[in-house]
Design a protein around this motif. Sequence first.
Motif, PDB file in Angstrom:
ATOM      1  N   GLY A 192       0.810  -1.211   0.000  1.00  0.00           N
ATOM      2  CA  GLY A 192       0.000   0.000   0.000  1.00  0.00           C
ATOM      3  C   GLY A 192       0.844   1.262   0.000  1.00  0.00           C
ATOM      4  O   GLY A 192       0.559   2.228  -0.719  1.00  0.00           O
ATOM      5  N   LYS A 193       1.914   1.265   0.782  1.00  0.00           N
ATOM      6  CA  LYS A 193       2.797   2.437   0.809  1.00  0.00           C
ATOM      7  C   LYS A 193       3.473   2.644  -0.538  1.00  0.00           C
ATOM      8  O   LYS A 193       3.636   3.785  -0.997  1.00  0.00           O
ATOM      9  N   ALA A 194       3.899   1.554  -1.167  1.00  0.00           N
ATOM     10  CA  ALA A 194       4.538   1.678  -2.481  1.00  0.00           C
ATOM     11  C   ALA A 194       3.550   2.207  -3.513  1.00  0.00           C
ATOM     12  O   ALA A 194       3.897   3.049  -4.351  1.00  0.00           O
ATOM     13  N   GLN A 195       2.314   1.746  -3.464  1.00  0.00           N
ATOM     14  CA  GLN A 195       1.300   2.215  -4.412  1.00  0.00           C
ATOM     15  C   GLN A 195       1.016   3.702  -4.221  1.00  0.00           C
ATOM     16  O   GLN A 195       0.890   4.456  -5.191  1.00  0.00           O
ATOM     17  N   VAL A 196       0.924   4.137  -2.973  1.00  0.00           N
ATOM     18  CA  VAL A 196       0.664   5.555  -2.706  1.00  0.00           C
ATOM     19  C   VAL A 196       1.828   6.415  -3.176  1.00  0.00           C
ATOM     20  O   VAL A 196       1.640   7.463  -3.804  1.00  0.00           O
ATOM     21  N   GLN A 212       8.957  -3.057  -7.641  1.00  0.00           N
ATOM     22  CA  GLN A 212       8.576  -3.637  -6.355  1.00  0.00           C
ATOM     23  C   GLN A 212       7.140  -4.149  -6.377  1.00  0.00           C
ATOM     24  O   GLN A 212       6.850  -5.262  -5.921  1.00  0.00           O
ATOM     25  N   ILE A 213       6.226  -3.321  -6.922  1.00  0.00           N
ATOM     26  CA  ILE A 213       4.816  -3.711  -6.965  1.00  0.00           C
ATOM     27  C   ILE A 213       4.628  -4.934  -7.853  1.00  0.00           C
ATOM     28  O   ILE A 213       3.860  -5.857  -7.540  1.00  0.00           O
ATOM     29  N   THR A 214       5.359  -4.965  -8.985  1.00  0.00           N
ATOM     30  CA  THR A 214       5.286  -6.134  -9.863  1.00  0.00           C
ATOM     31  C   THR A 214       5.820  -7.372  -9.159  1.00  0.00           C
ATOM     32  O   THR A 214       5.299  -8.480  -9.329  1.00  0.00           O
ATOM     33  N   GLY A 215       6.856  -7.189  -8.324  1.00  0.00           N
ATOM     34  CA  GLY A 215       7.414  -8.317  -7.592  1.00  0.00           C
ATOM     35  C   GLY A 215       6.480  -8.879  -6.549  1.00  0.00           C
ATOM     36  O   GLY A 215       6.599 -10.042  -6.142  1.00  0.00           O
ATOM     37  N   MET A 216       5.532  -8.050  -6.075  1.00  0.00           N
ATOM     38  CA  MET A 216       4.559  -8.540  -5.090  1.00  0.00           C
ATOM     39  C   MET A 216       3.385  -9.260  -5.744  1.00  0.00           C
ATOM     40  O   MET A 216       2.606  -9.921  -5.067  1.00  0.00           O
ATOM     41  N   LYS A 217       3.266  -9.135  -7.052  1.00  0.00           N
ATOM     42  CA  LYS A 217       2.104  -9.694  -7.748  1.00  0.00           C
ATOM     43  C   LYS A 217       2.064 -11.221  -7.719  1.00  0.00           C
ATOM     44  O   LYS A 217       0.988 -11.806  -7.529  1.00  0.00           O
ATOM     45  N   PRO A 218       3.188 -11.936  -7.908  1.00  0.00           N
ATOM     46  CA  PRO A 218       3.099 -13.409  -7.916  1.00  0.00           C
ATOM     47  C   PRO A 218       2.510 -13.996  -6.645  1.00  0.00           C
ATOM     48  O   PRO A 218       1.787 -15.003  -6.704  1.00  0.00           O
ATOM     49  N   ALA A 219       2.785 -13.398  -5.488  1.00  0.00           N
ATOM     50  CA  ALA A 219       2.242 -13.935  -4.234  1.00  0.00           C
ATOM     51  C   ALA A 219       0.719 -13.838  -4.230  1.00  0.00           C
ATOM     52  O   ALA A 219       0.027 -14.787  -3.821  1.00  0.00           O
ATOM     53  N   ARG A 220       0.187 -12.680  -4.690  1.00  0.00           N
ATOM     54  CA  ARG A 220      -1.273 -12.542  -4.740  1.00  0.00           C
ATOM     55  C   ARG A 220      -1.871 -13.522  -5.751  1.00  0.00           C
ATOM     56  O   ARG A 220      -2.902 -14.143  -5.498  1.00  0.00           O
ATOM     57  N   GLU A 221      -1.202 -13.643  -6.912  1.00  0.00           N
ATOM     58  CA  GLU A 221      -1.729 -14.548  -7.935  1.00  0.00           C
ATOM     59  C   GLU A 221      -1.688 -15.999  -7.462  1.00  0.00           C
ATOM     60  O   GLU A 221      -2.579 -16.783  -7.786  1.00  0.00           O
ATOM     61  N   VAL A 279      -6.066   5.039  -9.625  1.00  0.00           N
ATOM     62  CA  VAL A 279      -6.648   3.820 -10.196  1.00  0.00           C
ATOM     63  C   VAL A 279      -5.545   2.923 -10.733  1.00  0.00           C
ATOM     64  O   VAL A 279      -5.542   1.705 -10.537  1.00  0.00           O
ATOM     65  N   GLU A 280      -4.569   3.539 -11.399  1.00  0.00           N
ATOM     66  CA  GLU A 280      -3.455   2.750 -11.943  1.00  0.00           C
ATOM     67  C   GLU A 280      -2.603   2.168 -10.830  1.00  0.00           C
ATOM     68  O   GLU A 280      -2.225   0.997 -10.859  1.00  0.00           O
ATOM     69  N   ALA A 281      -2.279   2.999  -9.808  1.00  0.00           N
ATOM     70  CA  ALA A 281      -1.403   2.529  -8.737  1.00  0.00           C
ATOM     71  C   ALA A 281      -2.064   1.442  -7.912  1.00  0.00           C
ATOM     72  O   ALA A 281      -1.406   0.491  -7.468  1.00  0.00           O
ATOM     73  N   PHE A 282      -3.400   1.545  -7.701  1.00  0.00           N
ATOM     74  CA  PHE A 282      -4.099   0.571  -6.883  1.00  0.00           C
ATOM     75  C   PHE A 282      -4.739  -0.534  -7.709  1.00  0.00           C
ATOM     76  O   PHE A 282      -5.624  -1.237  -7.232  1.00  0.00           O
ATOM     77  N   ARG A 283      -4.283  -0.673  -8.948  1.00  0.00           N
ATOM     78  CA  ARG A 283      -4.855  -1.718  -9.790  1.00  0.00           C
ATOM     79  C   ARG A 283      -4.648  -3.099  -9.175  1.00  0.00           C
ATOM     80  O   ARG A 283      -5.504  -3.979  -9.285  1.00  0.00           O
ATOM     81  N   SER A 284      -3.512  -3.288  -8.503  1.00  0.00           N
ATOM     82  CA  SER A 284      -3.268  -4.597  -7.887  1.00  0.00           C
ATOM     83  C   SER A 284      -4.266  -4.876  -6.775  1.00  0.00           C
ATOM     84  O   SER A 284      -4.716  -6.014  -6.593  1.00  0.00           O
TER      85      SER A 284
END
Length: 509
Positions: free
Chosen positions: A200-204, A265-274, A352-357
Amino acid sequence: MNEAEHTTADDAVERVLRGAESKAGITRFGVTPAEALMAPGSDAAADSDTDGEQFDRDARAALRRVGGLSTELEDVTEVEYRQLRLENVVLIGVYSQGAQDEAENSMRELAALAETAGARVLDGVLQRRPHPDPSTYLGRGKVEELRHIVASLGADTVVADTELAPSQRRALEDAVKVKVIDRTAVILDIFSQHAKSREGKAQVELAQLEYLLPRLRGWGESMSRQAGGQVGGTGAGMGSRGPGETKIELDRRRIHSRMAKLRKQITGMKPAREAKRANRKRNAVPSVAIAGYTNAGKSSLLNRITGAGVLVENALFATLDATVRRNTTDDGRVYTIADTVGFVRNLPHQLVEAFRSTLEEVADSDLIVHVVDAAHPDPAGQIATVRDVIGEVGARGIPELVVFNKADLVSPEDRLVLRGLEPGAIFASARTGEGVPEVLAAIGRMLPDPAVEIDLLVPYDRGDVVSMLHETGRVLSLDYLEDGTRIRALASPEQAAQLAEFTATSIGA
């Protein structure tokens, strides 16, 4: 000059000095030791008109600090500091003919946003004109009127109810002589205060940098690192040649580098959610996403349904990080229910773009529970805003259940009006519990049924298979035979393939 004349001259000088010191308020003690004069019980101490402890002139004139009187808190969070040091703000907006009610609702929402960010709203000004002024947002006369309002109220910030162009903000600041920000900056400020998780901090931060990049402002030639030769005819010459980048160019390059790092960083967090979502899909666990306008009561409804213990606060954007909880339908099927970030009108595109994840929880769900604040003055506007954002994240085709929350705050007449907006909606109250069983029953009805009907004969030592079908499928019949449990159920195609070894008959649904 003989000795008598010397003595007479010295006495005259002494008398002059004594007279000058007496006028200046200075007492001289001659050759008498100060310790003897001030000793307890001495006549000199009793008869003296001095103030006791004596200081040099500098010491007497110096300020003396008294400890323990400061009320400034040392260890406070940024949110607490903003609450202590509230900014005084004046709101401004522009509306076209026939849009006054909508503009006033938007202005009230902006006031709530400003208060959530840690400001105190002193006044709000609306101007009716076909289009905002391209240079100063408001017309020239209204800008002068705004300057007088700001000065008379003692405001230190002006907040515009739209996203200002960088040139408009600068021109308005130069005119009113105080800081000018826009609606987007306020929303970003709230997000930066409320973000808790690493993602969340990275997205903001990414959204803030995207907003800041086109609004960088140079502050004069003193900030420039680019010079050399006879620059501009000024004769800068030797010793003034810098590395070749101006300060603003250097800032832009650093921002671009930081944005690239944050995106990575945000892209690196995506695999865990997926991976978590893929695991739920593999186990055929349906998912429900609670979406809605900010402060509509989404977290309160989640807590009422699941006892999740999510932060509930009467503030805008109190929830920024998705919270996923497990729940069970009345017939025993397990599903997940996720609380998501709230939406707001004119939501900045970079958010919207930053919080797309985070919004992927909405896009990948099987059912959207759309929570609406029934007590809000413009529920139709809220519904339209939320559906616009749902469309932006590609979730328009997902089934939707509309829930009018805070039903305990509306009258029967208001319920009729709301029923006209959404005939199939459910009225509920997360505070009193009204309508919550109806919401749960509707979720159970609207969740997708498994696609394949299977007929299995499961040995008695494989009770885990029967338990799994009860949790993730829909059990149609259950018989206990000599060889095992005969179970007819609806399951997903993946589960049907996994359980093929127990199949008595398999019928495609």
